[in-house]
Design a protein around this motif. Sequence first.
Motif, mmCIF file in Angstrom:
data_model
loop_
_atom_site.group_PDB
_atom_site.id
_atom_site.type_symbol
_atom_site.label_atom_id
_atom_site.label_comp_id
_atom_site.label_asym_id
_atom_site.label_seq_id
_atom_site.Cartn_x
_atom_site.Cartn_y
_atom_site.Cartn_z
ATOM 1 N N ASP A 52 -29.782 -13.487 -21.800
ATOM 2 C CA ASP A 52 -31.180 -13.814 -22.094
ATOM 3 C C ASP A 52 -31.336 -15.312 -22.341
ATOM 4 N N ILE A 53 -30.398 -15.918 -23.056
ATOM 5 C CA ILE A 53 -30.442 -17.365 -23.306
ATOM 6 C C ILE A 53 -30.287 -18.135 -22.005
ATOM 7 N N PHE A 54 -29.377 -17.679 -21.163
ATOM 8 C CA PHE A 54 -29.164 -18.323 -19.861
ATOM 9 C C PHE A 54 -30.452 -18.313 -19.034
ATOM 10 N N HIS A 55 -31.106 -17.152 -18.976
ATOM 11 C CA HIS A 55 -32.344 -17.044 -18.211
ATOM 12 C C HIS A 55 -33.487 -17.804 -18.883
ATOM 13 N N TYR A 56 -33.497 -17.834 -20.207
ATOM 14 C CA TYR A 56 -34.494 -18.627 -20.946
ATOM 15 C C TYR A 56 -34.409 -20.092 -20.520
ATOM 16 N N ALA A 57 -33.211 -20.636 -20.468
ATOM 17 C CA ALA A 57 -33.026 -22.035 -20.073
ATOM 18 C C ALA A 57 -33.459 -22.242 -18.627
ATOM 19 N N TYR A 58 -33.149 -21.286 -17.760
ATOM 20 C CA TYR A 58 -33.530 -21.425 -16.350
ATOM 21 C C TYR A 58 -35.049 -21.419 -16.191
ATOM 22 N N LEU A 97 -36.915 -15.629 -11.691
ATOM 23 C CA LEU A 97 -36.661 -16.784 -10.835
ATOM 24 C C LEU A 97 -35.227 -16.792 -10.318
ATOM 25 N N ALA A 98 -34.280 -16.449 -11.192
ATOM 26 C CA ALA A 98 -32.878 -16.410 -10.776
ATOM 27 C C ALA A 98 -32.666 -15.371 -9.679
ATOM 28 N N GLU A 99 -33.297 -14.217 -9.829
ATOM 29 C CA GLU A 99 -33.181 -13.174 -8.806
ATOM 30 C C GLU A 99 -33.742 -13.668 -7.475
ATOM 31 N N LEU A 100 -34.885 -14.342 -7.514
ATOM 32 C CA LEU A 100 -35.483 -14.881 -6.289
ATOM 33 C C LEU A 100 -34.567 -15.907 -5.633
#
Length: 219
Positions: A52-58, A97-100
């Motif tokens: 969750d933190i990783f995706h938050y930063a992204y 966004l990461a999935e895209l």
Amino acid sequence: NIIPCLDSLEKTQCFPFYAYTEDGQNRRENITDWALIHFCHHYRDSAIGKWDIFHYAYGLLHHSDYRRKYAANLRRELPRIPLVPDFWAFARAGQALAELHVHYEQQPAYPLKIQATAQPLRWDVQKMKLNKEKTALIYNETLTLAGIPPGAFDYRLGNRSALDWIIDQYQTKTDPRSGIVNDPHRPDEPRYIIELIQKVIYVSVETVRIIEALPRLAD
């Protein structure tokens, strides 16, 4: 989703979720236990995990206000990650966004209008170009891809849109010194480049939609 090749990314910094020793072993997480405790304590939410933190930063790094406000800093130093009021809005956006972006070739194709301008149709490309209004892409002498939405140019990778990168890179050209031909075609997939263009447009439009739906940063 794979270990990056430093031969290709020599001038690039990479911040993956996992890091490895030089032999590809001893995988470890790049989000530290300290960071996890820090986020959980700040938001008073024990459900927050390292992904969750990783995706938050992204998600945060894509926010237009963040990029504009800290533009001067981002040119000179590594980005700093503030703690904004709505953690989960950014975490969910970052995951989407990461999935895209990681799986862009598996995304749906944007419904462009494939117009025949001559017969017989050909699927090969020499050098593509946009029309003056940037609403259509002249693919070759026999095909034009029409119906490009304005938002396709709003998602930028560096100083150009993702679609501009595709147009520039996917062309057939011969190196003048070696005579080596750079051919982007796939003989077993004649429509590969057209389908890639449609998917990149879809990714671009969806990226802009997700970013625009993010809440504002705190003043």
